[in-house]
Design a protein around this motif. Structure first.
Motif, PDB file in Angstrom:
ATOM      1  N   THR A 217       0.815  -1.215   0.000  1.00 59.34           N
ATOM      2  CA  THR A 217       0.000   0.000   0.000  1.00 59.34           C
ATOM      3  C   THR A 217       0.848   1.265   0.000  1.00 59.34           C
ATOM      4  O   THR A 217       0.303   2.370  -0.047  1.00 59.34           O
ATOM      5  CB  THR A 217      -0.940   0.025   1.208  1.00 59.34           C
ATOM      6  OG1 THR A 217      -0.160  -0.033   2.406  1.00 59.34           O
ATOM      7  CG2 THR A 217      -1.900  -1.150   1.170  1.00 59.34           C
ATOM      8  N   GLY A 218       2.178   1.113   0.076  1.00 58.26           N
ATOM      9  CA  GLY A 218       3.052   2.274   0.027  1.00 58.26           C
ATOM     10  C   GLY A 218       3.132   2.845  -1.378  1.00 58.26           C
ATOM     11  O   GLY A 218       2.533   2.335  -2.324  1.00 58.26           O
ATOM     12  N   SER A 219       3.920   3.887  -1.529  1.00 63.52           N
ATOM     13  CA  SER A 219       4.032   4.548  -2.824  1.00 63.52           C
ATOM     14  C   SER A 219       4.957   3.795  -3.775  1.00 63.52           C
ATOM     15  O   SER A 219       4.878   3.966  -4.985  1.00 63.52           O
ATOM     16  CB  SER A 219       4.564   5.971  -2.631  1.00 63.52           C
ATOM     17  OG  SER A 219       5.913   5.939  -2.184  1.00 63.52           O
ATOM     18  N   MET A 220       5.863   2.949  -3.226  1.00 61.91           N
ATOM     19  CA  MET A 220       6.918   2.306  -4.019  1.00 61.91           C
ATOM     20  C   MET A 220       7.636   3.363  -4.860  1.00 61.91           C
ATOM     21  O   MET A 220       7.907   3.193  -6.050  1.00 61.91           O
ATOM     22  CB  MET A 220       6.363   1.157  -4.863  1.00 61.91           C
ATOM     23  CG  MET A 220       5.914  -0.027  -4.045  1.00 61.91           C
ATOM     24  SD  MET A 220       5.338  -1.448  -5.002  1.00 61.91           S
ATOM     25  CE  MET A 220       3.571  -1.097  -5.083  1.00 61.91           C
ATOM     26  N   MET A 221       7.954   4.456  -4.183  1.00 59.77           N
ATOM     27  CA  MET A 221       8.533   5.633  -4.815  1.00 59.77           C
ATOM     28  C   MET A 221       9.786   5.300  -5.621  1.00 59.77           C
ATOM     29  O   MET A 221      10.705   4.646  -5.128  1.00 59.77           O
ATOM     30  CB  MET A 221       8.867   6.681  -3.742  1.00 59.77           C
ATOM     31  CG  MET A 221       9.354   8.010  -4.272  1.00 59.77           C
ATOM     32  SD  MET A 221       9.715   9.171  -2.920  1.00 59.77           S
ATOM     33  CE  MET A 221       8.097   9.350  -2.187  1.00 59.77           C
TER      34      MET A 221
END
Length: 234
Positions: free
Chosen positions: A42-46
């Motif tokens: 659910t993170g941005s996986m920036m």
């Protein structure tokens, strides 16, 4: 001592990333056509999910699932980055059973998803030394050679820190297992430029006795192996 290693399910495929269509869905392209996959991250996986990058997909264990594939890793420059957020939970257990967590020496039993109060933490480890609670986090971002967590503001992560501090204050031993699923970080620290409140809470948690265990994961096409321990830089 054996090495903690988590193989991927059989039948993994490579594809070309196209877009993240929804929070839990990515679209990709194979030579034989488009493919949609589930992501539990659910993170941005920036910096990772960029069009044209190669990704690794594993087949769903349940053939009846709507999305038949799960996003496991993203190829970044000349290495893979693991993005499956279930991996740290599985790895901490594998590492415990393989004797690769020196901080758990003297503990004998491991229980996943253990309840404490109104919450569940990822692991409860017990033995003659008492009880040890462990919460696991997946790390996919590196900035200036420092592995950083989180990659997006995390209310849930801040809630976990409060829970861990409460346990520490009552005398329990508690730890955070950070699995850094990429090889280009020299140390680990909170991403204060993403979530300054989490960074402040983590510093307070460490002062109250919460332990931080950052480990590098060696991610390959075959699976994920536990690597070196990283120093903490707060």
């Amino acid at each position: 001592m054996t090495t903690a290693f988590l193989p991927y399910p059989e039948g993994c495929i490579r594809a070309e990333f196209i877009e993240r269509r929804k929070r839990f869905t990515v679209n990709a392209q194979r030579a034989d056509g488009p493919v949609a996959a589930h992501t539990n991250n659910t993170g941005s996986m920036m910096g990772l999910l960029r069009e044209g990058r190669t990704i690794l997909l594993s087949p769903a264990a349940n053939p009846a699932r709507k999305l038949k594939w799960t996003l496991e890793a993203v190829e970044f420059d000349d290495f893979w980055v693991g993005v499956n957020t279930s991996t740290p939970n599985r790895m901490v257990r594998a590492a415990f059973e393989a004797g690769q967590l020196p901080d758990t020496e003297g503990y004998t039993t491991f229980r996943s998803e253990a309840k404490t109060g109104n919450s569940r933490l990822d692991a409860r480890i017990e033995g003659p030394r008492g009880v040890l609670w462990v919460e696991c986090k997946n790390v996919t971002m590196v900035e200036d050679c420092r592995a950083c967590f989180p990659d997006a503001a995390t209310e849930r992560g801040r809630k976990h820190l409060h829970e861990l501090m409460t346990l520490a204050e009552r005398g329990d031993r508690v730890a955070l297992f950070f699995l850094v699923q990429r090889p280009d970080g020299d140390c680990f620290g909170p991403a204060d430029f993403i979530d300054p409140e989490y960074a402040d809470l983590l510093a307070k948690a460490l002062d109250k006795g919460v332990e931080a265990w950052p480990f590098e994961a060696e991610v390959s096409m075959d699976g994920i192996r536990l690597g070196r321990r990283l120093p903490v830089a707060i």
